[in-house]
Motif scaffolding. Structure first.
Motif, short mmCIF file in Angstrom:
data_model
loop_
_atom_site.label_atom_id
_atom_site.label_comp_id
_atom_site.label_asym_id
_atom_site.label_seq_id
_atom_site.Cartn_x
_atom_site.Cartn_y
_atom_site.Cartn_z
N ASN A 330 0.92 -1.12 -0.05
CA ASN A 330 0.05 0.09 -0.20
C ASN A 330 0.89 1.31 -0.11
OD1 ASN A 330 -2.41 -1.64 0.28
ND2 ASN A 330 -2.10 -1.86 2.43
N SER A 331 1.89 1.30 -0.81
CA SER A 331 2.79 2.47 -1.11
C SER A 331 2.17 3.42 -1.69
CB SER A 331 4.09 1.98 -1.49
OG SER A 331 3.88 1.59 -3.00
N MET A 332 2.59 4.68 -1.31
CA MET A 332 2.04 5.93 -1.83
C MET A 332 3.15 6.70 -2.62
SD MET A 332 -0.52 7.90 -2.01
CE MET A 332 -1.00 9.78 -2.40
N PRO A 333 2.99 6.75 -4.16
CA PRO A 333 4.36 7.28 -5.00
C PRO A 333 4.21 8.55 -4.75
CG PRO A 333 2.24 6.90 -6.20
CD PRO A 333 1.76 6.49 -4.80
N ALA A 334 5.54 9.02 -4.74
CA ALA A 334 6.02 10.61 -4.91
C ALA A 334 5.85 11.15 -6.50
CB ALA A 334 7.19 10.68 -4.02
N HIS A 335 5.95 12.13 -6.73
CA HIS A 335 5.94 12.57 -8.14
C HIS A 335 6.80 13.72 -8.15
CE1 HIS A 335 1.96 10.17 -8.04
NE2 HIS A 335 2.21 10.19 -9.25
N CYS A 336 7.36 13.86 -9.46
CA CYS A 336 8.08 14.99 -9.72
C CYS A 336 8.14 15.54 -11.33
CB CYS A 336 9.68 14.94 -9.33
SG CYS A 336 10.69 14.08 -10.11
N LYS A 337 8.24 16.70 -11.71
CA LYS A 337 8.25 17.05 -12.86
C LYS A 337 9.48 17.50 -13.38
CE LYS A 337 3.36 18.73 -13.36
NZ LYS A 337 3.09 17.70 -14.27
N ILE A 338 9.57 16.93 -14.76
CA ILE A 338 11.18 17.27 -15.45
C ILE A 338 10.75 17.95 -16.73
CG2 ILE A 338 13.23 16.31 -16.39
CD1 ILE A 338 12.79 13.90 -14.65
N LEU A 339 11.34 19.00 -16.93
CA LEU A 339 10.97 19.88 -18.26
C LEU A 339 12.20 19.87 -19.09
CD1 LEU A 339 9.30 21.66 -19.95
CD2 LEU A 339 10.20 23.66 -18.76
N VAL A 340 12.19 19.31 -20.15
CA VAL A 340 13.39 18.98 -20.95
C VAL A 340 13.29 20.09 -22.17
CG1 VAL A 340 14.62 17.48 -22.64
CG2 VAL A 340 13.46 16.79 -20.63
N LYS A 341 14.07 21.18 -22.14
CA LYS A 341 14.14 22.16 -23.24
C LYS A 341 15.13 21.69 -24.18
CE LYS A 341 12.78 26.09 -20.43
NZ LYS A 341 12.91 27.32 -20.01
N VAL A 342 14.67 21.55 -25.38
CA VAL A 342 15.49 21.25 -26.70
C VAL A 342 16.12 22.39 -27.09
CG1 VAL A 342 15.78 20.21 -28.96
CG2 VAL A 342 14.08 19.24 -27.35
#
Length: 836
Positions: A330-342
C-alpha cells in the motif's frame, strides 16, 4: 451572429514596394476560417491591386499565374482576374497542428513577363471550435494511501484538444465532493494540466473507494467538453512515502545529443527500512506515447536517458512526470516534473526553391532572345528551419554577369536579365544559387538550374534516316506495336514540339489508314489489322513530322513494312485431282521395280521452310511394295507388282511442310492394277462410261415422268369431280386465284427460272435435296467425271430437266394430299415429247 462570424473573411493588404526598374510588388494578406466550402472566393487580385495595374498599358491583356509551393495547393488562382478560391477543404489541425500561426503563402506573377508584377500572398487560416477535448482513457484508476497527508497531490491524465487559442483546452473540473479537488496549472509551453489534491484525511475502513467525474473544457463558442471517470481506491497505510530532492527539474538538451545521453540522475529517499525503503522509478501513467518512445528511466537507479534523437524544429520541449514508489504494501508514490528544453543547433541547411514563370522542364527557365534588360527569369525563395542566427540566410547568384539577383521581401529574390541575350551566340546558361546561414559553423546549400534562350522557328524536324525498314510476322493482333520513328527539332518550346501523321495513300485499293496508325505525340506506329502475307507482303507509307511553330515546318520519311511469313497455310494437293480426298490411279499389274506409278503435286501459300514440302506414305504400304521420294513426291514400285496379292492398293499419302509447327494434307490413292492397261483405258474412254451415262439418263427421265404423273393425276381427278357437283361448282382456275389469298399456304407458280439443268450422280436425281440442307449433293464438274463425255451424253444432259430444289419443299407430297390449289406446269410440246 455565430454564423456570420464563421463565414466572415478579413482582408488586410500590405504594400511592399520593389525597387526594380520595371517590377513592383505587394504583399497581400487575407484571413479565412478553416472548413470553408470548396469554391469559396477569398479575394480577387485584379481589384485589390488595381492601383498597380493602372500604371500598365491598357492594351496589355494580363494573366495571373500562381507560383505554387507546399500547402498552396489548397487554393487556386484564376488566370483572367486572379480570383483566389478554395480548391480543397482546409483542416487547420492537419495543416499546422498546434502552431498558433497558420498561413498559406505563395506568389503570384502577372504575365506577359514584359509587364511582370510580383505579389506575395499570405492567407491566414483561422481556427474554429470543431474539436472536443478528449481523454485517452475512459476510466482512470488511482490508488491513494489512507495515510496520505492533507494537500497531497497526484498528477492526473491530461486531455487533448487539437484546436488553438480560445478553442483549445482551457480548464479541468471535478465532480463536487468533500475529500478531493483538482488544481489546474500551466506548463512552460502553455499547456494546462491538473493535479488531484487531498482535502481531508482518508479512512479506508469508512470508505474504500470513490468514483468521480473528471471533465475538460475549452472556451470556444459554443464551448465543448469531454470527460472521464476517476476511480480512487483507498489503500492501507504505509507510514512513509518516498520524497524527491526537488519537485521539478529543468534540463537543456541540445538537439544533436546522441542516443544514450544521460539527462538526469533522480534521487528519492524513503525513511522506512527494508522493502518499504526500496524505491522503484517510473513514468506516470498519463505521460504521452511520444515521451515513452523518446526517453527511458531506469527503475532502480532513476537514470533518465535519451533513446531517440530529438529535433528542435519538430518538438522544442518535453514535460515528463516521474514517480517514485517504495516496494512496501500500500505504498504511496511521490511525483516530480522534469521539463526538457530542446536547444537549437545549426543542423538544418537552408532550403532553396526556384519557380519559373515559363513552362520549363525540371530545373530550367526559358527567355526569348528579344527580351529587354531586367526581364524576369525566376523566383527564388530560401528558408532555414533553425532559429536565431542559425535561421538568417544570405543568398548569392553565380551566372557570369548575364543575370542578377534582386531581393524582394523577407527571404524572396527575383532573378532578372542583366544584359541583352543573343541565342545565335549562346543558347543556354547554367546558373547557380548559393544560400548560406549565419550559424556557427555556417551551413550552405547550392542549387543549379539552366536558362534556355528561345528562338524563332527556323529548323524543320529531321528524321535520322530517309527510309525505315521494319519487319513484322503475319497474323499479328490488331493494335500490335510495330516500331517508333522520331524526328528531332533543335528549336525550343512550340517550335520544337513535333507531331506525326501518315500521308494518305492506297494499298490494294484500301486506304493506308486501315492498315497502320501512328501516335502523333511520340511516333509510335501500330497495326490496325491482322496482316496476311499471302495477301499483302509489303506495305510502304510516308510519315510526316510537323512542328508546332507558326508557320509549321515539316519533313517526311518513308517506312517500308515487310510482313514475315508464318506457317498458317497447310499444303493443298492439286495432282492427282481428289474427290472426297480420294483419287483412283490405274497401273499395270506387271509394273517392275523402280517404275513410276504416279506423282503427287501440292502447293503451299507460305514461303521459305513453311512452304518446303515432304511426302510420305502414312498407311497401306505395310508390305513395302511402294516407295515415295520425299522431295519430288514420285511414287514408284519398290517391288514387282506382279506379286502384289490384290487387284488394288489404297495408299494414304501425307504431304507435310517444314514449318516449326508442321501442317499437312492427306490423300488416299486407290491404285487399281490391270493386266492389260491399254485395253482398260480404251474401254473406259469409249464404251463403259457412255453406257453408264445412258443408263443414268434413261433412269432419270423415267423418274421425272413418274413424278409428274403422281402430281397431275390427283389434280385432274379433283377437277372432274368438282365439275360433276351441281351444288358446289368448283373451278380449278378460280380455286387457284382464291387460294392466292390464303393466309397459310400461298400458291407458287413454277417459272422457267425454277427449272435447272442438273446432272445425275450415281444414277440418282437429287430432287429431294432441300435448298437449306448441308448434305445436298454438290454438282460435279467435267474434271470430276474422270473421263470425257461423248456427244450422245452431252445431248442427253442438255435435255434433262428437273425442278429446282429451291422451290420444292420436303412437304410437297403432303401438301398435294391436302388438295392445295393446283400448280401450273407450262411445258412446250417439244419438251414434252422429249420426256415421252
Amino acid at each position: 451572429m455565430t454564423g456570420l462570424f464563421l463565414t466572415r473573411m478579413l482582408r488586410i493588404v500590405t504594400i511592399f514596394v520593389l525597387t526594380a526598374q520595371h517590377v513592383t510588388g505587394k504583399t497581400l494578406k487575407y484571413q479565412i476560417f478553416e472548413e470553408q466550402k470548396v469554391g469559396t472566393v477569398i479575394a480577387r487580385l485584379r481589384d485589390d491591386v488595381a492601383d498597380v495595374l493602372a500604371k500598365l498599358p491598357s492594351s496589355v491583356s494580363l494573366r495571373f499565374r500562381a507560383m505554387q509551393r507546399g500547402s498552396s495547393s489548397f487554393l487556386t488562382v484564376r488566370e483572367q482576374d486572379g480570383e483566389i478560391s478554395i480548391r480543397t477543404k482546409i483542416d487547420r489541425e492537419k495543416l499546422c497542428e498546434k502552431n498558433l500561426n497558420c498561413s498559406i503563402q505563395f506568389d503570384v506573377l502577372t504575365l506577359p513577363t514584359e509587364h511582370l508584377q510580383l505579389f506575395h500572398v499570405e492567407v491566414e487560416v483561422l481556427d474554429i471550435n470543431d474539436n472536443t477535448p478528449q481523454f485517452a482513457r475512459a476510466l482512470i484508476p488511482i490508488e491513494i494511501s489512507e495515510s496520505a497527508a492533507i494537500g497531497s497531490r497526484i498528477p492526473l491524465d491530461s486531455a487533448t484538444d487539437p484546436d488553438v487559442g480560445e478553442n483549445s483546452l482551457y480548464t479541468y473540473a471535478l465532480e463536487p465532493n468533500r475529500n478531493f479537488k483538482i488544481d489546474v496549472q500551466s506548463r512552460s509551453d502553455g499547456v494546462k494540466y491538473a493535479e488531484l489534491v487531498v482535502l481531508k484525511e482518508l479512512d479506508r475502513e469508512v470508505r474504500s473507494s470513490y468514483e468521480l467525474q473528471y471533465t475538460a473544457s475549452d472556451r470556444g463558442v459554443p464551448p465543448r467538453t469531454g470527460s472521464t471517470l476517476l476511480r480512487i481506491n483507498i489503500a492501507d497505510s504505509n507510514d512513509n512515502s518516498p520524497v524527491f530532492e526537488k519537485s521539478s527539474y529543468v534540463i537543456n538538451l541540445p538537439e544533436n545529443s546522441p542516443v544514450g545521453t544521460l539527462l538526469i540522475d533522480l534521487n528519492a529517499t524513503d525513511a522506512d527500512e527494508g522493502t518499504n525503503a526500496k524505491i522503484a522509478y517510473s513514468f506516470s501513467n498519463h505521460v504521452s506515447p511520444k515521451i515513452i518512445e523518446t526517453f527511458k528511466i531506469n527503475t532502480d537507479s532513476g537514470h533518465l536517458t535519451l533513446i531517440k534523437r530529438v529535433d528542435y524544429e519538430t518538438v522544442n520541449s518535453y514535460d515528463i512526470d516521474v514517480q517514485a514508489q517504495d516496494m512496501g504494501p500500500n505504498s504511496m508514490p511521490a511525483h516530480c516534473k522534469i521539463l526538457v528544453k530542446v536547444v537549437d543547433v545549426n543542423d538544418n541547411k537552408p532550403d532553396i526553391s526556384i519557380n519559373f514563370p515559363s513552362q520549363g522542364n525540371g530545373d530550367a527557365a526559358y527567355v526569348s532572345e528579344t527580351s529587354p534588360l531586367d526581364t524576369f527569369v525566376a523566383l527564388v525563395r530560401v528558408e532555414d528551419l533553425d532559429s536565431g542566427l542559425n535561421r538568417e540566410v544570405e543568398c548569392k547568384l553565380h551566372g557570369q554577369g548575364y543575370f542578377k539577383l534582386q531581393k524582394t521581401y523577407e527571404n524572396n529574390y527575383m532573378i532578372l536579365t542583366n544584359v541583352s541575350l543573343d541565342r545565335e551566340k549562346r543558347s543556354e546558361f547554367s546558373l547557380t544559387v548559393v544560400a548560406e546561414d549565419r550559424g556557427t559553423p555556417s551551413l550552405s546549400t547550392v542549387k543549379h538550374f539552366t536558362v534556355h534562350v528561345t528562338d524563332e522557328n527556323d529548323n524543320p524536324p529531321r528524321f535520322e534516316k530517309g527510309q525505315y525498314e521494319i519487319f513484322k510476322s503475319e497474323n499479328n493482333a490488331p493494335g500490335a506495336y510495330l516500331t517508333s520513328i522520331m524526328a528531332t527539332d533543335p528549336d525550343l518550346d512550340t517550335n520544337g514540339q513535333v507531331s506525326y501523321s501518315i500521308l494518305e495513300n492506297s494499298i490494294h485499293g484500301s486506304s493506308i489508314s486501315t492498315y497502320v496508325i501512328i501516335d502523333p505525340s511520340n511516333g509510335a506506329i501500330y497495326a490496325l489489322r491482322s496482316f496476311d502475307r499471302e495477301d499483302v507482303s509489303h506495305i510502304s507509307f510516308v510519315v510526316q513530322a510537323k512542328d508546332a511553330g507558326k508557320p509549321p515546318l515539316t519533313s517526311n520519311a518513308t517506312v517500308v513494312l515487310s510482313i514475315l511469313d508464318e506457317n498458317d497455310n497447310p499444303p493443298v494437293i492439286v495432282v492427282p485431282q481428289l474427290w472426297n480426298f480420294t483419287a483412283e490411279i490405274p497401273a499395270s499389274k506387271f509394273t517392275e521395280v523402280g517404275h513410276l506409278l504416279t506423282v503427287v503435286r501440292a502447293t503451299d501459300r507460305d514461303t521459305g521452310v513453311n512452304a518446303e514440302l515432304i511426302c510420305s506414305i502414312d498407311s497401306g504400304n505395310e508390305a513395302g511394295f511402294f516407295v515415295i521420294e520425299p522431295r519430288t513426291c514420285e511414287i514408284q514400285a519398290n517391288a514387282s507388282l506382279e506379286h502384289f496379292p490384290h487387284d488394288h492398293a489404297e495408299l494414304t499419302v501425307v504431304v507435310r511442310d517444314q514449318g516449326s509447327e508442321s501442317l499437312s494434307a492427306k490423300a488416299v490413292l486407290k491404285i487399281n492394277l490391270y493386266e492389260n492397261m491399254e485395253n482398260h483405258v480404251q474401254s473406259v474412254d469409249q464404251g463403259e462410261f457412255s453406257i453408264d451415262k445412258n443408263m443414268i439418263i434413261i433412269t432419270t427421265l423415267v423418274l421425272i415422268l413418274a413424278m409428274l404423273l403422281v402430281i397431275m393425276v390427283p389434280f385432274a381427278a379433283h377437277c372432274n369431280q368438282e365439275k360433276k357437283d351441281t351444288r358446289h361448282s368448283y373451278n380449278c382456275r378460280v380455286a387457284e386465284s382464291t387460294h392466292q389469298h390464303h393466309p397459310k399456304k400461298p400458291s407458287r407458280q413454277i417459272h422457267k427460272s425454277d427449272i435447272t439443268m442438273v446432272p445425275t450422280v450415281n444414277g440418282t436425281l437429287p430432287i429431294r435435296a432441300h435448298h437449306r440442307s448441308p448434305s445436298a449433293t454438290p454438282p460435279m464438274d467435267r474434271a470430276q467425271m474422270g473421263v470425257p463425255q461423248n456427244h450422245h451424253s452431252r445431248q442427253s444432259l442438255n435435255s434433262l430437266v428437273t425442278i429446282s430444289s429451291h422451290h420444292i419443299p420436303e412437304s410437297f407430297a403432303l401438301e398435294m394430299a391436302h388438295a392445295t390449289p393446283p400448280v401450273e406446269v407450262s411445258m412446250s410440246r417439244h419438251t414434252y415429247s422429249k420426256f415421252l
